[in-house]
Enzyme design. Structure first.
Site, PDB file in Angstrom:
ATOM      1  N   HIS A 170      -7.266  -4.921  -1.905  1.00 21.37           N
ATOM      2  CA  HIS A 170      -6.123  -4.165  -1.397  1.00 21.37           C
ATOM      3  C   HIS A 170      -5.478  -4.980  -0.282  1.00 21.37           C
ATOM      4  O   HIS A 170      -6.173  -5.598   0.515  1.00 21.37           O
ATOM      5  CB  HIS A 170      -6.601  -2.809  -0.881  1.00 21.37           C
ATOM      6  CG  HIS A 170      -5.510  -1.807  -0.732  1.00 21.37           C
ATOM      7  ND1 HIS A 170      -4.766  -1.367  -1.802  1.00 21.37           N
ATOM      8  CD2 HIS A 170      -5.020  -1.149   0.358  1.00 21.37           C
ATOM      9  CE1 HIS A 170      -3.878  -0.476  -1.384  1.00 21.37           C
ATOM     10  NE2 HIS A 170      -4.007  -0.343  -0.075  1.00 21.37           N
TER      11      HIS A 170
ATOM     12  N   SER B  58       0.814  -1.209   0.000  1.00 24.78           N
ATOM     13  CA  SER B  58       0.000   0.000   0.000  1.00 24.78           C
ATOM     14  C   SER B  58       0.854   1.269   0.000  1.00 24.78           C
ATOM     15  O   SER B  58       1.688   1.444  -0.893  1.00 24.78           O
ATOM     16  CB  SER B  58      -0.963  -0.036   1.192  1.00 24.78           C
ATOM     17  OG  SER B  58      -1.928   0.989   1.088  1.00 24.78           O
TER      18      SER B  58
ATOM     19  N   ASP C  88      -8.953  -4.670  -6.310  1.00 27.11           N
ATOM     20  CA  ASP C  88      -8.568  -3.491  -5.529  1.00 27.11           C
ATOM     21  C   ASP C  88      -8.871  -2.238  -6.336  1.00 27.11           C
ATOM     22  O   ASP C  88      -8.304  -2.037  -7.406  1.00 27.11           O
ATOM     23  CB  ASP C  88      -7.071  -3.576  -5.207  1.00 27.11           C
ATOM     24  CG  ASP C  88      -6.532  -2.318  -4.533  1.00 27.11           C
ATOM     25  OD1 ASP C  88      -7.333  -1.505  -4.054  1.00 27.11           O
ATOM     26  OD2 ASP C  88      -5.298  -2.174  -4.491  1.00 27.11           O
TER      27      ASP C  88
END
Length: 495
Positions: free
Chosen positions: A472, A188, A415
């Site tokens: 994600h 991330s 995601d």
């Protein structure tokens, strides 16, 4: 729920508290930098792997004390890679990776041992093929703290430099890993700092810094890389997965000239288009588009940043979290993934857990899953504690293409926070040569696990892979597939 040494007088200023901690902990910094953890609350019996926790001081006067968990490889620790794993946020504790993504343990939801959540082993832990450092960085993340009130401030570049310093000191303290291949990895928001850290380690070797590290490359999962480009790609992604119509997609692209994240406030037609887009994705879980949405409405490209989506009681546990049965993950009979994290918060704030981990007494008022005082919010000013001073890290990737370096970039194809569309765009901007595979399927257990493309330039190689069905933080959604992927990549085999 017990708190760990949280008995400071309310009349004391924060600066005075920090100064007292500085004096009180000065001897501990020297004497208790490492703890070998033989057992953990919530797990019956001795740990079947070697866990070390500790602190390493970085920055001026080592005022920033970074906390780490280190698990030696359960395979061949003398030869397996040494990797450092960085969480997102910034400001999210790496305990999330330890329990939910790539770590050796999982939480048994709804089960407790001596009033703390029960733990079990994770069959897909990356520690089976690598020596893994889970680092709480930047400062004031997880159990990390400072001995100087001025040191609480950080930034993308400063955090990267401190992590590079941490790694060199860690290897100096653990010389048995000097020759192990070293990779900088994470998920991330750490996509911003990973290539900066990696380049800094190469540069340090060039400059003769000791010890010389066997840096081999880096890895980024669902990595935020080009902040504007990644946010802009959400619109195309929403169209590709049929969340918005082709007519709305084409109109928005035309009226906004392809820039939605920083659309001109005077362009009323563009703003109206974006509003229509946001209406259509308002009930979509941006982190995994197939999961139920348990939080307020999503704004895809402008407005309230989806990076802040998530149960705030989970992210910042100001409200007392009680022991809950497994059914607590249901909200109005809908599964809410965010409730998983309450168990980690409950576990991490237990006094016996902190003692077992060797957390220095009095340094952490409360363990937070994510420190919202430094949480990234696109388009908003930097937070008081943290400056988002790197808009794009593509330039650092470009520099690394001139090194003898390996890279693995992977994205969950469900995601919408950092879509694979934007990731592939910035990879293509590096002008690498596509080699033996171009969007070919890769497999686990005989099933299609995603798609991959391999690139090269001189001594640099990059593999980009999607993980089918993952959101994600892909390893949280598809742990077996991600484990097989990295196992092959570490072994220099096609994924």
């Amino acid at each position: 729920m017990q708190r760990y040494n949280n008995n400071h007088s309310g009349t004391m200023s924060m600066s005075l508290i920090i100064l007292i901690l500085c004096c009180a902990s000065s001897t501990l910094i020297i004497a208790n930098s490492q703890t070998i953890v033989k057992s953990l609350p919530g797990y019956s019996g001795p740990l079947p792997f070697k866990l070390e926790t500790g602190y390493i001081g970085v920055g001026e006067d080592e005022a920033v004390q970074l906390f780490y968990y280190f698990v030696e490889s359960e395979g061949n620790p003398e030869e397996d890679p040494l990797i450092i794993w960085l969480a997102g946020g910034p400001g999210c504790g790496t305990l999330r990776a330890f329990f939910f993504e790539i770590g050796p343990m999982q939480i048994q939801y709804g089960n407790y041992i001596n009033d703390v959540p029960a733990l079990q082993l994770d069959p897909n832990s990356w520690t089976k093929v690598a020596n893994v450092i889970y680092l709480d960085a930047p400062t004031l993340t997880g159990y990390s703290y400072t001995t100087n009130p001025d040191a609480v401030h950080s930034s993308d570049t400063e955090s990267a430099m401190q992590t590079a310093e941490f790694l060199r000191k860690f290897v100096k303290n653990h010389p048995k890993f000097l020759n192990n291949p070293l990779y900088v990895t994470g998920i991330s928001y750490s996509g911003i700092v990973i290539p900066i850290i990696t380049e800094e380690l190469y540069k340090g070797n060039d400059e003769g810094l000791e010890p010389k590290l066997n840096i081999q490359g880096y890895m980024g999962g669902n990595p935020l890389t080009d902040k504007t480009g990644d946010i802009n790609s959400r619109l195309e992604y929403a169209y590709r997965v049929a969340l918005i119509s082709s007519e709305l997609f084409e109109a928005t692209k035309r009226d906004c000239n392809g820039d939605y994240a920083e659309a001109d406030n005077n362009n009323l037609q563009c703003l109206m288009d974006i509003d229509e887009v946001n209406k259509r994705v308002g009930d979509i879980n941006i982190q995994q588009i197939l999961d139920p949405d348990c939080d307020p409405a999503t704004n895809l490209v402008r407005g309230v940043n989806p990076a802040l989506k998530g149960n705030r009681r989970t992210l910042r546990a100001n409200n007392r979290i009680q022991m809950q049965p497994a059914q607590s993950m249901l909200q109005d009979n809908v599964f809410c993934r965010g409730a998983y994290y309450d168990y980690a918060t409950l576990w991490a704030n237990d006094v016996n857990v902190m003692k077992a981990l060797g957390v220095r007494e009095g340094t952490v008022k409360e363990w937070l899953l994510c420190n919202l005082d430094m949480k990234y919010n696109y388009g908003k000013p930097s937070m008081p504690q943290y400056k988002f001073n790197v808009r794009s890290s593509i330039a650092y990737h470009e520099r690394l293409t001139k090194r003898k370096c390996r890279a693995l970039i992977f994205s969950g194809d469900h995601d919408m926070m950092v879509p694979h569309v934007g990731t592939r765009n910035w990879i293509n901007s590096l002008n690498l040569t596509v080699t033996d595979s171009n969007w070919d399927a890769w497999y686990t257990n005989g099933q299609d696990a995603g798609y991959k493309t391999s690139y090269e330039r001189d001594n640099y190689s990059l593999v980009f892979a999607t993980v089918k069905g993952a959101g994600h933080t892909a390893p949280e959604f598809k742990p077996q597939e991600c484990f097989e992927m990295v196992k092959r990549w570490f072994a220099h085999r096609p994924i």
